[in-house]
Each structure stands twice: as structure tokens, then as C-alpha cells.
Write an enzyme that holds these catalytic residues in place. Structure first.
Site, PDB file in Angstrom:
ATOM      1  N   GLY A 189     -28.242   0.723  42.360  1.00  0.00           N
ATOM      2  CA  GLY A 189     -27.605   1.847  41.673  1.00  0.00           C
ATOM      3  C   GLY A 189     -26.447   1.413  40.802  1.00  0.00           C
ATOM      4  O   GLY A 189     -26.248   1.927  39.697  1.00  0.00           O
ATOM      5  N   ASP A 228     -24.471   3.964  55.006  1.00  0.00           N
ATOM      6  CA  ASP A 228     -23.026   3.865  55.259  1.00  0.00           C
ATOM      7  C   ASP A 228     -22.378   2.776  54.402  1.00  0.00           C
ATOM      8  O   ASP A 228     -23.064   1.852  53.963  1.00  0.00           O
ATOM      9  CB  ASP A 228     -22.800   3.577  56.744  1.00  0.00           C
ATOM     10  CG  ASP A 228     -23.352   4.695  57.601  1.00  0.00           C
ATOM     11  OD1 ASP A 228     -23.088   5.865  57.270  1.00  0.00           O
ATOM     12  OD2 ASP A 228     -24.084   4.405  58.556  1.00  0.00           O
ATOM     13  N   ASP A 253     -26.755   9.246  47.398  1.00  0.00           N
ATOM     14  CA  ASP A 253     -27.315   9.465  48.734  1.00  0.00           C
ATOM     15  C   ASP A 253     -27.561   8.099  49.368  1.00  0.00           C
ATOM     16  O   ASP A 253     -28.690   7.633  49.451  1.00  0.00           O
ATOM     17  CB  ASP A 253     -28.616  10.268  48.619  1.00  0.00           C
ATOM     18  CG  ASP A 253     -29.202  10.563  49.995  1.00  0.00           C
ATOM     19  OD1 ASP A 253     -28.512  10.336  51.011  1.00  0.00           O
ATOM     20  OD2 ASP A 253     -30.367  10.998  50.048  1.00  0.00           O
ATOM     21  N   ASP A 308     -36.008   8.516  50.483  1.00  0.00           N
ATOM     22  CA  ASP A 308     -36.913   9.367  51.268  1.00  0.00           C
ATOM     23  C   ASP A 308     -37.361  10.603  50.498  1.00  0.00           C
ATOM     24  O   ASP A 308     -38.306  11.275  50.891  1.00  0.00           O
ATOM     25  CB  ASP A 308     -36.238   9.776  52.587  1.00  0.00           C
ATOM     26  CG  ASP A 308     -34.837  10.320  52.345  1.00  0.00           C
ATOM     27  OD1 ASP A 308     -34.721  11.475  51.905  1.00  0.00           O
ATOM     28  OD2 ASP A 308     -33.859   9.586  52.574  1.00  0.00           O
ATOM     29  N   HIS A 367     -29.357  17.226  53.386  1.00  0.00           N
ATOM     30  CA  HIS A 367     -29.768  17.217  51.978  1.00  0.00           C
ATOM     31  C   HIS A 367     -29.291  18.468  51.238  1.00  0.00           C
ATOM     32  O   HIS A 367     -28.875  18.397  50.084  1.00  0.00           O
ATOM     33  CB  HIS A 367     -31.292  17.050  51.872  1.00  0.00           C
ATOM     34  CG  HIS A 367     -31.750  15.677  52.280  1.00  0.00           C
ATOM     35  ND1 HIS A 367     -32.700  15.464  53.249  1.00  0.00           N
ATOM     36  CD2 HIS A 367     -31.354  14.450  51.864  1.00  0.00           C
ATOM     37  CE1 HIS A 367     -32.885  14.150  53.402  1.00  0.00           C
ATOM     38  NE2 HIS A 367     -32.081  13.525  52.584  1.00  0.00           N
TER      39      HIS A 367
HETATM   40  N1  SPD Z   1     -24.856   7.364  58.981  1.00  0.00           N
HETATM   41  C1  SPD Z   1     -25.942   7.630  58.116  1.00  0.00           C
HETATM   42  C2  SPD Z   1     -25.572   8.221  56.811  1.00  0.00           C
HETATM   43  C3  SPD Z   1     -26.770   8.285  55.936  1.00  0.00           C
HETATM   44  C4  SPD Z   1     -26.605   9.096  54.720  1.00  0.00           C
HETATM   45  N2  SPD Z   1     -27.749   9.051  53.836  1.00  0.00           N
HETATM   46  C5  SPD Z   1     -28.993   9.272  54.443  1.00  0.00           C
HETATM   47  C6  SPD Z   1     -30.124   9.292  53.477  1.00  0.00           C
HETATM   48  C7  SPD Z   1     -31.001  10.478  53.664  1.00  0.00           C
HETATM   49  N3  SPD Z   1     -31.593  10.896  52.453  1.00  0.00           N
END
Ligand code: SPD
Length: 279
Positions: free
Chosen positions: A143, A163, A160, A90, A66
């Protein structure tokens, strides 16, 4: 998963590589309208949040991710007052954004309200109350729909997401990037996570290429997230002005990973990453 007292969460990081975390108590496991949501204790890494079998975070290393998603853009922007976060249900990205006192408004657009509800209840250590900060606005919708319709403009847009597969794919495509560019103020910056350059170089290449069709400048920087595939994680940052290779301010809050030197160093790329970006 194996026996009652020896249960494991296993993520297939590639067809032939898996990462396993030994689990303790299961906190929440449900099918939301969008995805499989799992919240569980692990024996070594604190709580785990997984969506559709992919690790989104563990309490032990979430700050690494983060902080690196947020601070290069926020410390590289002259006056980041309005920030838009796409995904991030989250609350960890929101928490880091709100640490910047310049930020007057942070809008978080999350497709899955149940992720926010579950994390709000069980992941206080991650969101730290950020959903209820007076500067926060929560919106529940995809989004890509939000940015297509939005009339306000933002200084920084942060994606954020999970994948780039299935329902997340639109968040990695040129059309979405064009809408984001329209939603940026002059001098604005766009940043997103762009996966593992080691296991999924084509994902990074693709995002970098698509961003390059839209923005005048695109940069790539790297961070370290031990529970993501290979640990080495990439981020793409884009805009029409200078890239934020240097921080313009220093953190006046505690960090676990980010420092001004880490910021500068993150833009120094190993040869194999340079090579895949110059194809
Ligand atoms: N391979 C997982 C990549 C996840 C990226 N974002 C995660 C969210 C956490 N805030």
C-alpha cells in the site's frame, strides 16, 4: 491446539491474555510469501481468517468491524465517488464500500494476492462477489508503494490493515499519511483502524499523533468487535475539513451494527480514551 476433536486456535492478545476459539475443519493453512494464512471453521463463530496468528475476522462479527471502518467516512462525505482501500484482502471492506451507490470506483490495494485468492474461494459470505463488481479494481502491491506513486485522487482512503507490527508498520507512519493526503481530493477523508485502546493505548496514541502532523483535523471513534483484543476497537479518521461527526445520509441497505445513532455515539469517547489523546 490439543487433541484431534478438541482443536483450538489461540491468539495471544497480550503477553498475559489469550483468546481461544474451538476449531472445526481446517480449510486452508499455508505460508504465503508474506505471512501465515489460516482459514478454518470454528464451532461457534463461523469461519475464521487469521494472519500470522492474529484474528482478522470471524464470520460472526466481521460486519461489526467492516461497517464501522467504512460507513462513518462514507456517510460523512458529501459525494464519495472514488474510494481507495489499502489492505482488506478478504473483501469485507470492499463489500461495504460498494453498498454506497455514490461510489463509482473502488480500488483495493493488497500486498498478498494469496489472501484474496483464499478468501475469494472460501469466504463468499464476506466478500459477496465484491472482487468482481464492475466498479472494483484490484492491485497487488504494498500500500505504501501504491500511494507514493499514484497520480489519481480519491474522496476516501481506507486502511484495513493488520496490527501495527512488522511489515504493517509503514502503514501507520507519517510518511505514508503524507502520501495519502496528497492522494486525496479536496474534502477527502482518511480512515484507519487503530487498535485496542485498552490493551494497546500507545498504538492509538501514536497513530493519532502521526496523523495530527499531517492533517488539519483528526478524530477518534470506537466500535465493538468481540474477537479483537478487549472487544473495544478504535478507528482514526482525518482530513482537512470538518470531521464526519454526523451522517449526511441514511443507509438504504441492511446493516448489522451501523446506524446513524451508532455513528454519532461512536465519537463520544470514554474518559480513559479522551485522556490518552490529550497527552
Ligand atoms: N487485531 C486485528 C486487527 C485487524 C484489523 N483488520 C482486519 C482485516 C479485516 N478485513
Amino acid at each position: 491446539m490439543s487433541t484431534e476433536d478438541d482443536r483450538w486456535f489461540t491468539e495471544a492478545q497480550t503477553e498475559g491474555v489469550r483468546l481461544g476459539l474451538r476449531l472445526g475443519r481446517e480449510i486452508l493453512a499455508r505460508r504465503t510469501p508474506y505471512q501465515d494464512l489460516l482459514l478454518a471453521e470454528t464451532t461457534e463463530l463461523g469461519k475464521l481468517l487469521a494472519l500470522d496468528g492474529r484474528i482478522m475476522l470471524t464470520e460472526r462479527d466481521e460486519a461489526f468491524y467492516h461497517e464501522m471502518l467504512v460507513h462513518p467516512a462514507l456517510f460523512g462525505h458529501r459525494d464519495p465517488r472514488r474510494v481507495l482501500i489499502i489492505g482488506g484482502g478478504d473483501g469485507g471492506t470492499l463489500r461495504e464500500v460498494l453498498r454506497h451507490r455514490e461510489v463509482e470506483e473502488a480500488v483495493l490495494v493488497e500486498i498478498d494476492e494469496e489472501v484474496v485468492q483464499g478468501c475469494e474461494q472460501f469466504l463468499e459470505s464476506v466478500h459477496r462477489g465484491s472482487f468482481h463488481d464492475p466498479r472494483t479494481k484490484l492491485v497487488f502491491k504494498p500500500g505504501q508503494d501504491f500511494v507514493k506513486e499514484v497520480h489519481f485522487k480519491y474522496d476516501v482512503i481506507i486502511v484495513d490493515s493488520s496490527d501495527p507490527v512488522g511489515p504493517n508498520l509503514p502503514l501507520f507512519r507519517e510518511a505514508f499519511f503524507r502520501d495519502c493526503k496528497k492522494a486525496l481530493r479536496q474534502g477527502g477523508m482518511f480512515v484507519c483502524q487503530s487498535g485496542s485502546p485498552f490493551y494497546y493505548p500507545e498504538e492509538l496514541e501514536e497513530v493519532y499523533g502521526e496523523l495530527g502532523k499531517v492533517f488539519g483535523r483528526v478524530g477518534v471513534y470506537l466500535g465493538f468487535v468481540p474477537t479483537y483484543p478487549s472487544g473495544l476497537w478504535s478507528f482514526c479518521i482525518a482530513g482537512d475539513g470538518e470531521l464526519p461527526l454526523e451522517p449526511l445520509r441514511e443507509p438504504n441497505f441492511p446493516t448489522r451494527y451501523y446506524t446513524p445513532d451508532v455513528h454519532r455515539a461512536a465519537f463520544v469517547l470514554p474518559r480513559f480514551v479522551e485522556e490518552l489523546l490529550s497527552k
